[in-house]
Design an enzyme around this catalytic site. Structure first.
Site, PDB file in Angstrom:
ATOM      1  N   ASP A  36      23.696  68.228 -20.081  1.00 21.08           N
ATOM      2  CA  ASP A  36      25.162  68.383 -19.715  1.00 21.08           C
ATOM      3  C   ASP A  36      26.029  67.165 -20.033  1.00 21.08           C
ATOM      4  OD1 ASP A  36      24.394  66.703 -17.688  1.00 21.08           O
ATOM      5  OD2 ASP A  36      24.794  67.910 -15.981  1.00 21.08           O
ATOM      6  N   HIS A  37      27.104  67.160 -19.334  1.00 22.63           N
ATOM      7  CA  HIS A  37      27.906  65.946 -19.853  1.00 22.63           C
ATOM      8  C   HIS A  37      27.207  64.738 -19.188  1.00 22.63           C
ATOM      9  CE1 HIS A  37      28.706  67.476 -15.523  1.00 22.63           C
ATOM     10  NE2 HIS A  37      28.889  66.126 -15.370  1.00 22.63           N
ATOM     11  N   CYS A  51      20.169  65.800 -17.528  1.00 20.03           N
ATOM     12  CA  CYS A  51      21.289  65.909 -16.656  1.00 20.03           C
ATOM     13  C   CYS A  51      21.284  64.449 -16.009  1.00 20.03           C
ATOM     14  CB  CYS A  51      21.237  67.173 -15.933  1.00 20.03           C
ATOM     15  SG  CYS A  51      19.850  67.363 -14.946  1.00 20.03           S
ATOM     16  N   GLY A  52      22.033  64.429 -14.956  1.00 19.43           N
ATOM     17  CA  GLY A  52      21.787  63.357 -14.039  1.00 19.43           C
ATOM     18  C   GLY A  52      20.747  62.868 -13.432  1.00 19.43           C
ATOM     19  N   THR A  53      19.990  64.009 -12.972  1.00 18.79           N
ATOM     20  CA  THR A  53      18.926  63.876 -12.097  1.00 18.79           C
ATOM     21  C   THR A  53      17.640  64.330 -13.127  1.00 18.79           C
ATOM     22  OG1 THR A  53      19.211  65.813 -10.906  1.00 18.79           O
ATOM     23  CG2 THR A  53      20.047  63.879 -10.041  1.00 18.79           C
ATOM     24  N   GLY A  54      17.902  65.274 -13.733  1.00 16.50           N
ATOM     25  CA  GLY A  54      16.725  66.152 -14.316  1.00 16.50           C
ATOM     26  C   GLY A  54      16.406  67.377 -13.552  1.00 16.50           C
ATOM     27  N   HIS A  98      -2.049  68.072 -17.741  1.00 14.75           N
ATOM     28  CA  HIS A  98      -2.402  69.053 -16.487  1.00 14.75           C
ATOM     29  C   HIS A  98      -1.806  70.292 -16.402  1.00 14.75           C
ATOM     30  CE1 HIS A  98      -4.528  65.787 -13.916  1.00 14.75           C
ATOM     31  NE2 HIS A  98      -4.831  65.531 -15.126  1.00 14.75           N
ATOM     32  N   ARG A 152      20.672  59.428 -14.717  1.00 15.59           N
ATOM     33  CA  ARG A 152      21.071  58.418 -13.431  1.00 15.59           C
ATOM     34  C   ARG A 152      19.917  57.951 -12.794  1.00 15.59           C
ATOM     35  NH1 ARG A 152      25.994  62.953 -12.231  1.00 15.59           N
ATOM     36  NH2 ARG A 152      26.921  62.225 -13.913  1.00 15.59           N
ATOM     37  N   ARG A 206     -10.502  73.796 -15.370  1.00 14.57           N
ATOM     38  CA  ARG A 206      -9.735  73.530 -14.354  1.00 14.57           C
ATOM     39  C   ARG A 206      -8.448  73.720 -14.576  1.00 14.57           C
ATOM     40  NH1 ARG A 206     -11.300  68.338 -14.571  1.00 14.57           N
ATOM     41  NH2 ARG A 206      -9.874  66.830 -13.944  1.00 14.57           N
ATOM     42  N   HIS A 207      -7.899  72.920 -15.587  1.00 13.56           N
ATOM     43  CA  HIS A 207      -6.615  72.822 -15.952  1.00 13.56           C
ATOM     44  C   HIS A 207      -6.010  74.190 -16.505  1.00 13.56           C
ATOM     45  CE1 HIS A 207      -6.464  68.941 -14.617  1.00 13.56           C
ATOM     46  NE2 HIS A 207      -6.984  68.355 -15.458  1.00 13.56           N
ATOM     47  N   ARG A 214      -5.600  76.662 -13.948  1.00 10.06           N
ATOM     48  CA  ARG A 214      -4.349  76.698 -13.039  1.00 10.06           C
ATOM     49  C   ARG A 214      -3.104  76.898 -13.998  1.00 10.06           C
ATOM     50  NH1 ARG A 214      -7.014  70.947 -11.032  1.00 10.06           N
ATOM     51  NH2 ARG A 214      -8.550  72.117  -9.607  1.00 10.06           N
TER      52      ARG A 214
HETATM   53  C1  RB5 Z   1      26.181  66.411 -12.930  1.00  9.21           C
HETATM   54  O1  RB5 Z   1      27.260  65.641 -11.876  1.00  9.21           O
HETATM   55  C2  RB5 Z   1      25.100  66.447 -12.050  1.00  9.21           C
HETATM   56  O2  RB5 Z   1      25.017  67.269 -10.982  1.00  9.21           O
HETATM   57  C3  RB5 Z   1      24.074  67.103 -13.013  1.00  9.21           C
HETATM   58  O3  RB5 Z   1      24.072  66.240 -14.045  1.00  9.21           O
HETATM   59  C4  RB5 Z   1      22.566  67.055 -12.503  1.00  9.21           C
HETATM   60  O4  RB5 Z   1      22.063  66.117 -11.840  1.00  9.21           O
HETATM   61  C5  RB5 Z   1      22.046  68.091 -11.635  1.00  9.21           C
HETATM   62  O5  RB5 Z   1      20.832  68.490 -11.475  1.00  9.21           O
END
Ligand code: RB5
Length: 149
Positions: free
Chosen positions: A8-9, A66-69, A99, A110, A134-135, A138
């Site tokens: 994303d952005h 994305c920002g957090t994944g 695994h 971020r 085992r892997h 699963r």
């Molecule tokens: C965008 O601001 C942010 O929410 C997105 O990149 C992401 O972190 C969502 O999971």
């Protein structure tokens, strides 16, 4: 090897650096966008990349940023057959492949630096899917999960 990538952005700049890094290793990279850093919605790109991984037998891996994944991993895991792993450490990079047999990996721009993310990708690519029973069991169970609720 063929890799599908999207963001994303918030992940747009990382996407460009990852593309360059993989192409320097002679890995084919298909970029599913976006093409600029204007605000965009991560589920849109997660869907396109995840569906490419499922539909194209030559496409070994999806990468989403994305920002957090987190949004990317939640979204990609909605697509049947996808095992998307959010990676933020060397240990999770190795484990996601060995695994969990992840076929999509997601990163947070971020959360980690671009150099960390490139290192995690290298670790993931150098690691094999573990063939230990085992892997395998699963991973098969994950594929069979379906709630009757
Ligand atoms: C965008 O601001 C942010 O929410 C997105 O990149 C992401 O972190 C969502 O999971």
């Amino acid at each position: 090897m063929r890799v599908a990538i999207g963001s994303d952005h918030a992940g747009y700049k990382f996407k460009d650096s990852i593309k360059k890094h993989l192409r320097e290793k002679d890995i084919e990279v298909l970029d599913f966008g976006p093409n600029n850093d204007e605000a965009s919605d991560y589920p849109d790109y997660a869907k396109i990349v995840a569906e490419k991984v499922i539909q194209d037998p030559e496409c070994d891996l999806g990468i989403l940023i994305c920002g957090t994944g987190i949004g990317m991993s939640i979204s990609a895991n909605k697509i049947k057959g996808i095992r998307a792993a959010l990676i933020s450490t060397k240990f999770t990079a190795q484990s996601a492949k060995a695994h969990n047999h992840a076929n999509v990996i997601t990163f947070g721009s971020r959360v980690n630096t671009i150099q960390e993310v490139l290192d995690f990708i290298d670790i993931f690519l150098e690691t094999e899917n573990s063939q230990e029973p085992r892997h395998i069991k699963r991973v098969e169970k994950m594929g069979q999960l379906e709630s009757k609720l």
